[in-house]
Design an enzyme around this catalytic site. Sequence first.
Site, PDB file in Angstrom:
ATOM      1  N   CYS A   1      43.746  -8.316   8.535  1.00  0.00           N
ATOM      2  CA  CYS A   1      42.663  -8.226   7.547  1.00  0.00           C
ATOM      3  C   CYS A   1      42.661  -9.329   6.495  1.00  0.00           C
ATOM      4  O   CYS A   1      41.798 -10.195   6.492  1.00  0.00           O
ATOM      5  CB  CYS A   1      42.726  -6.891   6.809  1.00  0.00           C
ATOM      6  SG  CYS A   1      42.835  -5.455   7.878  1.00  0.00           S
TER       7      CYS A   1
ATOM      8  N   ASP B   1      35.815  -3.455   9.739  1.00  0.00           N
ATOM      9  CA  ASP B   1      37.260  -3.608   9.631  1.00  0.00           C
ATOM     10  C   ASP B   1      37.929  -3.211  10.946  1.00  0.00           C
ATOM     11  O   ASP B   1      37.809  -2.060  11.371  1.00  0.00           O
ATOM     12  CB  ASP B   1      37.744  -2.697   8.491  1.00  0.00           C
ATOM     13  CG  ASP B   1      39.081  -3.128   7.942  1.00  0.00           C
ATOM     14  OD1 ASP B   1      39.925  -3.579   8.739  1.00  0.00           O
ATOM     15  OD2 ASP B   1      39.275  -3.028   6.723  1.00  0.00           O
ATOM     16  N   ASP B   2      38.570  -4.157  11.608  1.00  0.00           N
ATOM     17  CA  ASP B   2      39.295  -3.859  12.860  1.00  0.00           C
ATOM     18  C   ASP B   2      38.381  -3.439  14.003  1.00  0.00           C
ATOM     19  O   ASP B   2      38.786  -2.669  14.868  1.00  0.00           O
ATOM     20  CB  ASP B   2      40.317  -2.715  12.677  1.00  0.00           C
ATOM     21  CG  ASP B   2      41.549  -3.103  11.894  1.00  0.00           C
ATOM     22  OD1 ASP B   2      41.649  -4.263  11.466  1.00  0.00           O
ATOM     23  OD2 ASP B   2      42.418  -2.222  11.708  1.00  0.00           O
TER      24      ASP B   2
ATOM     25  N   ASP C   1      36.667  -8.266  10.658  1.00  0.00           N
ATOM     26  CA  ASP C   1      37.707  -9.211  10.227  1.00  0.00           C
ATOM     27  C   ASP C   1      38.637  -9.637  11.360  1.00  0.00           C
ATOM     28  O   ASP C   1      39.081 -10.777  11.422  1.00  0.00           O
ATOM     29  CB  ASP C   1      38.501  -8.678   9.020  1.00  0.00           C
ATOM     30  CG  ASP C   1      38.978  -7.255   9.201  1.00  0.00           C
ATOM     31  OD1 ASP C   1      38.805  -6.682  10.304  1.00  0.00           O
ATOM     32  OD2 ASP C   1      39.541  -6.693   8.238  1.00  0.00           O
ATOM     33  N   ASN C   2      38.950  -8.691  12.238  1.00  0.00           N
ATOM     34  CA  ASN C   2      39.799  -8.996  13.395  1.00  0.00           C
ATOM     35  C   ASN C   2      39.544  -7.931  14.445  1.00  0.00           C
ATOM     36  O   ASN C   2      38.950  -6.899  14.147  1.00  0.00           O
ATOM     37  CB  ASN C   2      41.290  -9.021  13.005  1.00  0.00           C
ATOM     38  CG  ASN C   2      41.721  -7.793  12.237  1.00  0.00           C
ATOM     39  OD1 ASN C   2      41.884  -7.839  11.010  1.00  0.00           O
ATOM     40  ND2 ASN C   2      41.881  -6.674  12.914  1.00  0.00           N
TER      41      ASN C   2
END
Length: 579
Positions: A77, A41-42, A320-321
């Site tokens: 997200c 995540d991130d 996700d990003n």
Amino acid sequence: MLWCLIFGLAWAAAAYGQNSANPKAPISLDSRPNIVFILTDDQDLHLGSLDYMPLLRKHLVEQGTSYKRHFCTIAICCPSRVSLWTGQAAHNTNVTDVSPPYGGYPKFISQGYNDNWLPVWLQEAGYNTYYTGKLFNAHTTSNYDSPFIKGFTGSDFLLDPFTYQYLNSSFQRNHDPPVNYANQYLGDVLAGKVYGFLDDAVKEDKPFFLTVAPIAPHANVDRPNGTARFAPPIPAERHANLFPNVTVPRTENFNPGNPSGASWIRNLPQQSQENVDYNDEFYRLRLRTIQSVDELVDGVVTRLEQYGILNNTYVIYSTDNGFHIGQHRLQPGKECGYEEDINIPLIVRGPGVPKNEATEIVTSHTDLSPTFLTLADAPLRATFDGQAIPFSRSGLDEAKEKRHEHVNVEFWGMYLGEGASRFNGDTDYDNNTYKAVRIISDSYSLYYSVWCTNEHELYDLKTDPGQLNNLLLNSTSNSTTLLDCPLQKLVARLDSLLFVLKSCKGKECIRPWAALHPQGDVANLQDALSPRFDDFYENQQERISFTRCELGYLLDAEGPQFNRNGLLYREGSIWHHWI
Ligand SMILES: *[C@@H]1O[C@H](CO)[C@@H](O)[C@H](O)[C@H]1NC(C)=O
Ligand SMILES: *[C@@H]1O[C@H](CO)[C@@H](O)[C@H](O)[C@H]1NC(C)=O
Ligand SMILES: *[C@@H]1O[C@H](CO)[C@@H](O)[C@H](O)[C@H]1NC(C)=O
Ligand SMILES: *[C@@H]1O[C@H](CO)[C@@H](O)[C@H](O)[C@H]1NC(C)=O
Ligand SMILES: *[C@@H]1O[C@H](CO)[C@@H](O)[C@H](O)[C@H]1NC(C)=O
Ligand SMILES: *[C@@H]1O[C@H](CO)[C@@H](O)[C@H](O)[C@H]1NC(C)=O
Ligand SMILES: *[C@@H]1O[C@H](CO)[C@@H](O)[C@H](O)[C@H]1NC(C)=O
Ligand SMILES: *[C@@H]1O[C@H](CO)[C@@H](O)[C@H](O)[C@H]1NC(C)=O
């Protein structure tokens, strides 16, 4: 006609060409490969987080291929995840935010995706499917059963409002009620769950698709009074003192002396030393927190080996990003179109995947659902806006010659800084709506964007990797040339390309130049730059323009539309109405 035929064959070859090297699975009669997908995540690529993950390096980087030009197409997200799990651009899912009305779990449901997304398709194809960790934002302890998520043989989801609480998480398993894990470290709870699902999966006589979606290195978020409060992520105690002297890499775009970027970003103040110190600690806490993911990679690969199925399993690692800290004077966060936020890790190991290699082919998250279905030898969906990513040596070689060179990037709504509120001020920037295209070949590397304020950006990343020099900042100069071409000629092409991409569907998203040149004689920017198209691009095309800034995808704010009400001149045809 001919073009359609060639395209169809290439598509089929890309879709079905990669499974020939799959070895027989040892325990299942079905020899199709297993897939383990690790989705953080991130996680950044550009701030160097991968350099602090030795086990990931050992098991995945050295045993597999790193996709250096992998991108998310919307840098936040939930919208990015919905794109990934449906194989569609966010402008087609219309899940564009983390919470209603424009996004979050309720919007995923109301758009009809619960019956029509990757895990459901994989089950239909005969796979067992397992998932643990974060799925979507606004998937909560109140709405998790209305309805339950479909498509999984086994699932154990993190739920809001406790999703990002490293020391007080709530998980919800299959159709059971949520369970709270107060004072247990989230990374360790999650590891236990994924190892459990792995044990379940290998007992079954079917290939499996197992996803683990850790929170690391996302910020810790709690809601003491209902309002989200962001703080740095919390590492496990055993990692709390690592990397004492590490700081955010001081690239040229780190807290630069001159403003950069467009719109609200250009007006940000340079950060004080106190602010930079805080952000460096934020960075170290991210690196410490992600150590539990590094251990998890080791745990998963070791178990696959012990079960004797590592050689018939693809292990795929991504996030996700991306994330920025200090670049363009931005506080910690994502949601921008700059390289730190969109160019993200993708590392793959598995049968037939070249070892210890890196590739520069251009890929994105909308390509992942087609990729997973291809690995499972399952049919592709007509709705896909992406194209399977090749994993084999021959597939990679072919893609180097033939694969497209663009990524369609988009965003709607607010920007939120995730650092200390005393540095963020009280400001959320709500004009953060833009369309962009990233385009990469051996001879060019460009980023072109149009904002809802109708500001424009163009960066030449070959000479300006930090994206500090917006070539379109001063519209008064016509003397600049790029790629041996006056700027306005280049921009005319890029604008038309983005005009197609911003509302494309299916194959138009994969071969956008073919939508402009149906004869098929233009396959990339280089072809389109031919002087014989000057009149076509400079005088006969609609231009992208917004009528206002909105927080979601409201068509009437977004000007003329390629495949709806817009007029578009296509090469060799008359003015053409697209329905
Ligand atoms: C921890 O989570 C439980 C519910 O899962 C909640 O009742 C409690 O308030 C939380 N504690 C903190 C400190 O947030
Ligand atoms: C919640 O607390 C924050 C400070 O932590 C404060 O700025 C905010 O106004 C509070 N919100 C509400 C709804 O009380
Ligand atoms: C960190 O920096 C301090 C002061 O410069 C130094 O004494 C220490 O050895 C460094 N620690 C590491 C792990 O490099
Ligand atoms: C895969 O590994 C298993 C267990 O180590 C072995 O029995 C099998 O022959 C291997 N298959 C291939 C194709 O290498
Ligand atoms: C734009 O104009 C400003 C002043 O008008 C100047 O300082 C700046 O260097 C120019 N930027 C570019 C990219 O030409
Ligand atoms: C720059 O070029 C455009 C398009 O050719 C033209 O409309 C504009 O007047 C030019 N600007 C200057 C300052 O020459
Ligand atoms: C946001 O964009 C609108 C145009 O849609 C503009 O009127 C407004 O001034 C912008 N706000 C900021 C803070 O830039
Ligand atoms: C996207 O969803 C929003 C919220 O439901 C809706 O208002 C909007 O019309 C939708 N946009 C499109 C293009 O369908």
